[in-house]
Design an enzyme around this catalytic site. Sequence first.
Site, PDB file in Angstrom:
ATOM      1  N   TRP A 213      -2.874  54.815   5.800  1.00  0.00           N
ATOM      2  CA  TRP A 213      -3.442  53.681   5.087  1.00  0.00           C
ATOM      3  C   TRP A 213      -4.651  52.814   5.663  1.00  0.00           C
ATOM      4  CZ3 TRP A 213      -1.709  51.875   0.482  1.00  0.00           C
ATOM      5  CH2 TRP A 213      -0.740  52.396   0.021  1.00  0.00           C
TER       6      TRP A 213
ATOM      7  N   TYR B  68      -0.990  57.479   9.753  1.00  0.00           N
ATOM      8  CA  TYR B  68      -0.472  56.948   8.619  1.00  0.00           C
ATOM      9  C   TYR B  68      -0.927  56.956   7.476  1.00  0.00           C
ATOM     10  CZ  TYR B  68       4.017  55.563   6.577  1.00  0.00           C
ATOM     11  OH  TYR B  68       5.256  55.542   5.558  1.00  0.00           O
TER      12      TYR B  68
END
Length: 780
Positions: free
Chosen positions: A112, A110
């Site tokens: 992050w 993802y």
Amino acid sequence: MTATRAMHSSHWGAFSALNDNGTLHITPFSGDPDPSPLLQNFENVLRHPVRLATPMVRRGWLEDGPGPDDRRGADDYIAISWEQAYSLAAAELKRVAGLAGPEAVFGGSYGWSSAGRFHHAQSQVHRFLNTSIGGYVRSVNSYSSGAASVILPHIVGDMNEIARRGVSWQEIAEHSEVVLSFGGLALKNSQVASGGLSEHTERGFIQQAARRGARFISVSPLASDLPDEAQGEWLAIHPGTDSALILALLQILKQRQWSDEAFLADYCVGWPQLVAYLNGEQDGQLRDAAWAAEICGIPAARIEALAEQLHGKRVIVSVAHALQRAQHGEQPVWLGLVLAAALGQPGLPGGGYSYALGALGHYGKQHNRVAFPALPQGKNGIDRLIPVARISDMLLHPGEKFRYNGRTLTYPTIKLAWWAGGNPFHHHQDLARLRKAFATLDTLIVHEVAWTSTARHADLVLPATMTLEREDVGGAPTDRHLIAMQQVAAPYGEAKDDYSIFSELSRRLGSEQAFTEGRNAREWQAHLYQQMQEKLQQQGISVPDFATFWQQGILELPQSDDAGRLLRHFRRDPQQHPLPTPSGKIEIYSATLASFDNADCPGHPVWLTPLQQPDEQYPFYLIANQPASRLHSQLDFGRFSVSQKRGGREVCSMHPRDAQQQGIAEGDVVEITNPRGTVLASVTLSEKVRTGVVQLPTGAWYDPVDPLAEQPTCRHGNPNVLTLDIGTSGLSQGCTGQITVVQIRRFTGEPPAVRAFEPPVISRNPPQASAAAGDVAPGA
């Protein structure tokens, strides 16, 4: 390591750190006017007991072999060596790719996990799968803006131009007369930005605009979505009803002849079709203030007064991420643009439309002349994709067809998922359903720094270094400071960085040269830096070499003031600078969207009643918004995050009148329930929450009392136990995790202890078959 101070960066701020025998002392970057308290989350995490120290294999997978297994999430683990872990991972990837091809492998991540641009887990795992097996099934868009990222290109063009360059905070401070924000401008959201954020300036610009006389109006169920510095007005709307409010505003503007008909005629297409809808020419329903008041809970007189407040003013209309994280989430995004157009504002300094202003620290900032390059991911040899929020659907319904952005696609049959840099048990909805989805896999391999719930469902868990334990370069396209992320601490236990893990696996799979290109991590960072350096030199701008940059720890980059350029150029000359839409104009009616024949996203914006509505059994809306104490679920065990809990549990908010009716008092442990499960939380009472609404932030690590329960109880406070896992519409299939409906009651008896930060059962004595390197094999 000696106790020396090192420069470093995170998604929530730049800082220097002194590691004194494992005790971290964090000092925010001196140039940051408003440092984030999230920096405190680093102070206690390096040696936390929930950290992963050695590779792990799930017992059931090792003993029985790869295959669907309902024990995932409840099984115990066996500690193994890196040699064993590499052998297992390489053999399983080779097996699955050999039998079913890359179409059977899902590359999950993802993006992050770290502010570092080289150790960007998403890039690392995708590069590895591309170079080792020729590709993977990918996901597109994000949980934060899945609906907006699909609809905005159809109606106005490039989403990044609208979100990242739509308007600057400097413009707002100098020019805006009214800042109308649907979903608010919460500073807890703008304190984070992917790649780093060295200067938190939003609070200062908001304060500057308010002092000049700009009027801030926040339309939200939560007063906290607008900072006190704005000195603004709160319109407490029913969750998910912003579209009805905007339609009524448009009807009033047209009826009172306040709409900018010249702008609508010259710069837009489709206004007449929408006016016919507003007037109810086909269905007899006038979308006026009285109609909207019944839906959104704002009095008709206040709606009419709001339209008057907007007329003749320099207005910026902002729509938050939150609005489109709900069923029919495309509609408020579209209608916010239409409202700005009806006021004639797009392209004016401090006026117009901004998607997600305040949702991230990237937005509203100036852009660097040259961005720091990303690690190349290589070529994906297959074209199989899902919208990111449809992971459970894909795993539970292989071979089933689904609609996405005008196309009919088919869910692939996934045998192996490789996850690095992400925690779907934070992002995703209906966690019991997600657990069942993961149980269908042959194999789940996860890189993690700690025992998150995703790690607890994995078959192979590979311990990854934390950002503080490696070197990298931190930078974002809108951050004028490039940060040398110098190593602060030695790796925990046997943890390795993703690049080292994938390099060794690539060697075993015969693709090492393709993956590494002969460079180690430091050489890659220097190589990427040199690419940026050369592009700046082409513009006549000189920067020091990589060695000098690394020694000084920080570099200030030149920026350009290009906010609003897309709509500003378009407004100046729509013939020479048409928008990248089919008509070249703002599309209030889209023939393209109409041709997709999606009843839940037709050719012009509409009001569609969501499936979930409060009733006698579930009388409250639940708002599952972003937390103020951490980024997503990252470092939930960090000092600041833990300090904001009560009794180790996440805190929910509700209005005192609602609490009194339910027999709930400040500090009580409450159970929040609906058909999907139950969540326990501590309650605080606040008049800043609309009546009929319960607010519980996301990010508390999933901690079920019974991991295999059909309707689980999370004792820690993860609201995604309760959220509904459906797409926003057939257009984007975005995430709908912002809003659901629930019942809330005071918990009676002794609540179960939170165990989210305790490791699972781990065996230090592996079975005979796995005792020696090279002997280990699943199912042995």
